[in-house]
Design an enzyme around this catalytic site. Structure first.
Site, PDB file in Angstrom:
ATOM      1  N   ASN A 173       0.863  -1.175   0.000  1.00 26.55           N
ATOM      2  CA  ASN A 173       0.000   0.000   0.000  1.00 26.55           C
ATOM      3  C   ASN A 173       0.904   1.231   0.000  1.00 26.55           C
ATOM      4  O   ASN A 173       1.445   1.604   1.030  1.00 26.55           O
ATOM      5  CB  ASN A 173      -0.899  -0.044   1.250  1.00 26.55           C
TER       6      ASN A 173
ATOM      7  N   LYS B  72       0.197   4.312  -0.590  1.00 24.25           N
ATOM      8  CA  LYS B  72      -0.424   5.535  -0.064  1.00 24.25           C
ATOM      9  C   LYS B  72      -0.031   6.758  -0.922  1.00 24.25           C
ATOM     10  O   LYS B  72       0.175   6.614  -2.123  1.00 24.25           O
ATOM     11  CB  LYS B  72      -0.044   5.722   1.405  1.00 24.25           C
TER      12      LYS B  72
ATOM     13  N   HIS C  88      -9.776   1.557   4.249  1.00 25.31           N
ATOM     14  CA  HIS C  88      -8.532   1.769   4.984  1.00 25.31           C
ATOM     15  C   HIS C  88      -8.768   2.767   6.119  1.00 25.31           C
ATOM     16  O   HIS C  88      -9.513   3.727   5.962  1.00 25.31           O
ATOM     17  CB  HIS C  88      -7.437   2.277   4.032  1.00 25.31           C
TER      18      HIS C  88
ATOM     19  N   GLU D  69      -7.090   5.124   7.225  1.00 19.24           N
ATOM     20  CA  GLU D  69      -6.794   6.534   6.920  1.00 19.24           C
ATOM     21  C   GLU D  69      -7.965   7.181   6.170  1.00 19.24           C
ATOM     22  O   GLU D  69      -8.262   8.356   6.375  1.00 19.24           O
ATOM     23  CB  GLU D  69      -5.484   6.624   6.114  1.00 19.24           C
TER      24      GLU D  69
ATOM     25  N   GLU E  55      -6.463  -4.641  10.110  1.00 22.81           N
ATOM     26  CA  GLU E  55      -5.418  -3.646  10.324  1.00 22.81           C
ATOM     27  C   GLU E  55      -5.709  -2.879  11.614  1.00 22.81           C
ATOM     28  O   GLU E  55      -6.414  -1.859  11.584  1.00 22.81           O
ATOM     29  CB  GLU E  55      -5.369  -2.669   9.144  1.00 22.81           C
TER      30      GLU E  55
ATOM     31  N   GLY F  55       1.663   2.166  10.746  1.00 25.09           N
ATOM     32  CA  GLY F  55       2.662   3.221  10.651  1.00 25.09           C
ATOM     33  C   GLY F  55       3.311   3.578  11.983  1.00 25.09           C
ATOM     34  O   GLY F  55       4.018   4.579  12.087  1.00 25.09           O
TER      35      GLY F  55
ATOM     36  N   SER G 153       2.530  -2.331  10.471  1.00 28.02           N
ATOM     37  CA  SER G 153       3.958  -2.449  10.810  1.00 28.02           C
ATOM     38  C   SER G 153       4.540  -3.831  10.538  1.00 28.02           C
ATOM     39  O   SER G 153       5.356  -4.329  11.321  1.00 28.02           O
ATOM     40  CB  SER G 153       4.194  -2.031  12.268  1.00 28.02           C
TER      41      SER G 153
HETATM   42  P1  PGA Z   1       2.203   0.112   7.755  1.00 33.13           P
HETATM   43  O1  PGA Z   1       0.824   0.393   7.020  1.00 33.13           O
HETATM   44  O2  PGA Z   1       2.735  -1.191   7.214  1.00 33.13           O
HETATM   45  O3  PGA Z   1       3.066   1.285   7.436  1.00 33.13           O
HETATM   46  O4  PGA Z   1       1.894   0.006   9.218  1.00 33.13           O
HETATM   47  C1  PGA Z   1      -0.094  -0.628   6.731  1.00 33.13           C
HETATM   48  C2  PGA Z   1      -1.283  -0.073   6.009  1.00 33.13           C
HETATM   49  O5  PGA Z   1      -1.636   1.093   6.241  1.00 33.13           O
HETATM   50  O6  PGA Z   1      -1.903  -0.765   5.191  1.00 33.13           O
END
Ligand code: PGA
Length: 249
Positions: free
Chosen positions: A9, A11, A94, A96, A166, A172, A212
């Site tokens: 992903n 982003k 997601h 976000e 998630e 993140g 992560s």
């Molecule tokens: P990350 O993000 O691996 O940076 O924690 C995962 C995601 O947002 O799908």
């Protein structure tokens, strides 16, 4: 036997040049045939990525899609726009998008239906906040997120859906769920599928973990019986790390 899947992903990262450079490195790699690899460049890089990867097994997927078919929605992208450039899978839900763009369960349900109606497969994300986990509400929260959006899905549509657990506190942050925490939630989700849609569907739907995932924790997380792969954010931007994660199965 469920598919093993690792999806990057990306982003809102990587301009056209950077995207091309990452794809060049990625497609040179010979991945284990058992693992389905996906990447999700930004909309501006989507079509070029499809062309670039046309001779590769790596699938290009979209990060978002509007809940309507078309119309006066400035800045938005419709299912037919995505399909017309050769993309047939989209990430929906997601955290976000939920947090920064107010995508609630009602909107997400519309997005899911709009995608499926237009033969676009989905990766549907869900997961709890840290406060939910501290108050032991993580299962209730996840159950509500799934029930509010996916309960009315036709049985035949499940072959076009991948789920992605998630936990928001792990995205993140560098703080991943432990392999046990991931397995516990994935098992819960599989049971939710079983009680609402039966054993066949519960055993067929891939459930990814995201939050992560890094080269040093991927193999332990991926080895859990109900974890079918990962949705990878930060680490997918570092191509060597992403490759190591893909090779962790
Ligand atoms: P990350 O993000 O691996 O940076 O924690 C995962 C995601 O947002 O799908």
């Amino acid at each position: 036997m469920r598919n093993k899947i690792v999806a990057g992903n990306w982003k809102m990262n990587n301009d056209a040049n950077k995207t091309e450079a990452l794809l060049e490195k990625l497609k040179k790699h010979n991945f284990n045939n058992d693992v389905k690899v996906m990447v999700s460049p930004s909309f501006t890089n989507l079509q070029k990525s499809v062309i670039n990867l046309s001779d590769s097994k790596i699938e290009v997927i979209a990060q978002n899609m509007n809940e309507s078919e078309k119309g006066a929605y400035t800045g938005e992208v419709s299912p037919s726009m995505i399909k017309s450039i050769g993309v047939s899978r989209v990430i929906i839900g997601h955290s976000e998008r939920r947090a920064y763009y107010n995508e609630n369960d009602q909107v997400l349900k519309k997005k899911i239906n709009n995608a499926l109606k237009n033969q676009i497969e989905i990766i549907f994300c869900f997961g709890e906040q840290i406060s939910d986990r501290r108050s032991r509400k993580e299962f209730e929260i996840v159950k509500n997120q799934l029930s509010n959006t996916l309960l009315k899905i036709k049985e035949s549509d499940w072959s076009n859906i991948i789920l992605a657990y998630e936990p928001i506190w792990a995205i993140g942050t560098g703080e991943n769920a432990t392999a046990e925490q991931a397995q516990e939630m994935h098992f819960f989700v599989r049971n939710w599928l079983k009680s609402n849609f039966g054993t066949k569907i519960s055993e067929m739907v891939p459930i990814l973990y995201g939050g992560s995932v890094k080269p040093d924790n991927a193999s332990e997380i991926f080895s859990q019986p109900d974890v079918d792969g990962g949705l990878i954010g930060g680490a997918s931007l570092i191509i060597d790390d992403f490759i190591e994660i893909i090779n962790s199965f």
